[in-house]
Design an enzyme around this catalytic site. Structure first.
Site, PDB file in Angstrom:
ATOM      1  CG  LEU A 117      -1.847  -1.055   1.314  1.00  0.00           C
ATOM      2  CD1 LEU A 117      -2.888  -1.040   2.548  1.00  0.00           C
ATOM      3  CD2 LEU A 117      -2.645  -1.407   0.033  1.00  0.00           C
ATOM      4  CG  HIS A 119       0.974   6.679  -2.083  1.00  0.00           C
ATOM      5  ND1 HIS A 119       0.639   6.487  -0.809  1.00  0.00           N
ATOM      6  CD2 HIS A 119      -0.247   6.940  -2.632  1.00  0.00           C
ATOM      7  CE1 HIS A 119      -0.852   6.518  -0.484  1.00  0.00           C
ATOM      8  NE2 HIS A 119      -1.075   7.028  -1.715  1.00  0.00           N
ATOM      9  CD  GLU A 156       9.176   5.344  -0.034  1.00  0.00           C
ATOM     10  OE1 GLU A 156       8.246   4.902  -0.901  1.00  0.00           O
ATOM     11  OE2 GLU A 156       8.945   5.835   0.982  1.00  0.00           O
ATOM     12  CG  ASP A 170      23.956 -12.355  -0.557  1.00  0.00           C
ATOM     13  OD1 ASP A 170      23.837 -13.564  -0.337  1.00  0.00           O
ATOM     14  OD2 ASP A 170      24.216 -12.024  -1.556  1.00  0.00           O
TER      15      ASP A 170
END
Length: 208
Positions: A117, A119, A156, A170
């Protein structure tokens, strides 16, 4: 009589379980008293749910555009020998922090594809910095995101932080699978109707 009483109790328990179903699991268009109660209770604070408790993307069309800034941080702890390898730049996969920085920037731009959800936002700046704590064998990642728009960039910044730390894992997991990631959190946000949010050094939250 005992069998009949047991059957009645089982039926009552089944009805109670059915009444506890989350509104998001109720098909669109159907209504129930439980759904309505949850919607009334949560609609004041959870903007990603409508009055019937169904998920929605928040309408930000009427909001004015302002400068938005968000800063998030997180950390990854590892063994001392792993930390020394990272600090020296001698890991077999190459520049661990350089790759993690690029991954974090990419993640910030792709947040709407990961968080359902969120934007799509025209981000104007992403900065990723690292703090190396040799005493604790910890790497702290700090991500700053900016835009000029109608909604904030907190997700973000948090997404950039999480993916950057996962990339470090990783890159180094071949020598240290026991690394732990934690304390991913929003440190600061500025802009918008809600104003400024800032986490102090002691972990307390202040608003301006």
């Amino acid at each position: 009589r005992l069998a009949e009483r047991s059957r009645q109790q089982s039926e009552e328990q089944r009805k109670q379980r059915c009444e506890q179903v989350h509104p998001a699991m109720i098909p669109s268009g159907s209504t129930s008293s439980q759904e309505s109660r949850l919607a009334r209770k949560g609609s004041r604070t959870l903007t990603h749910f409508d009055r019937k408790g169904r998920a929605r993307m928040v309408d930000v069309g009427a909001k004015g555009e302002t400068q938005r800034i968000a800063v998030a941080s997180g950390r990854i702890r590892m063994r001392p020998e792993t930390f020394r390898m990272l600090a020296r730049g001698s890991a077999k996969k190459g520049d661990v922090l350089g790759v993690a920085r690029i991954a974090a920037i990419q993640a910030a731009k792709r947040t709407p594809g990961l968080i359902p959800l969120a934007h799509p936002i025209a981000i104007t700046r992403v900065a990723v910095d690292f703090e190396l704590d040799a005493a604790r064998s910890v790497v702290v990642l700090v991500a700053s995101v900016e835009c000029r728009g109608r909604t904030g960039v907190e997700m973000e910044a948090l997404t950039a932080t999480a993916v950057g730390l996962l990339t470090i894992y990783d890159m180094l997991k071949a020598v240290d699978r026991g690394m732990s990631i934690g304390s991913v959190r929003l440190e600061e946000k500025r802009g918008g109707k809600s104003g400024t949010y800032r986490r102090s050094a002691r972990g307390r939250v202040t608003r301006a």
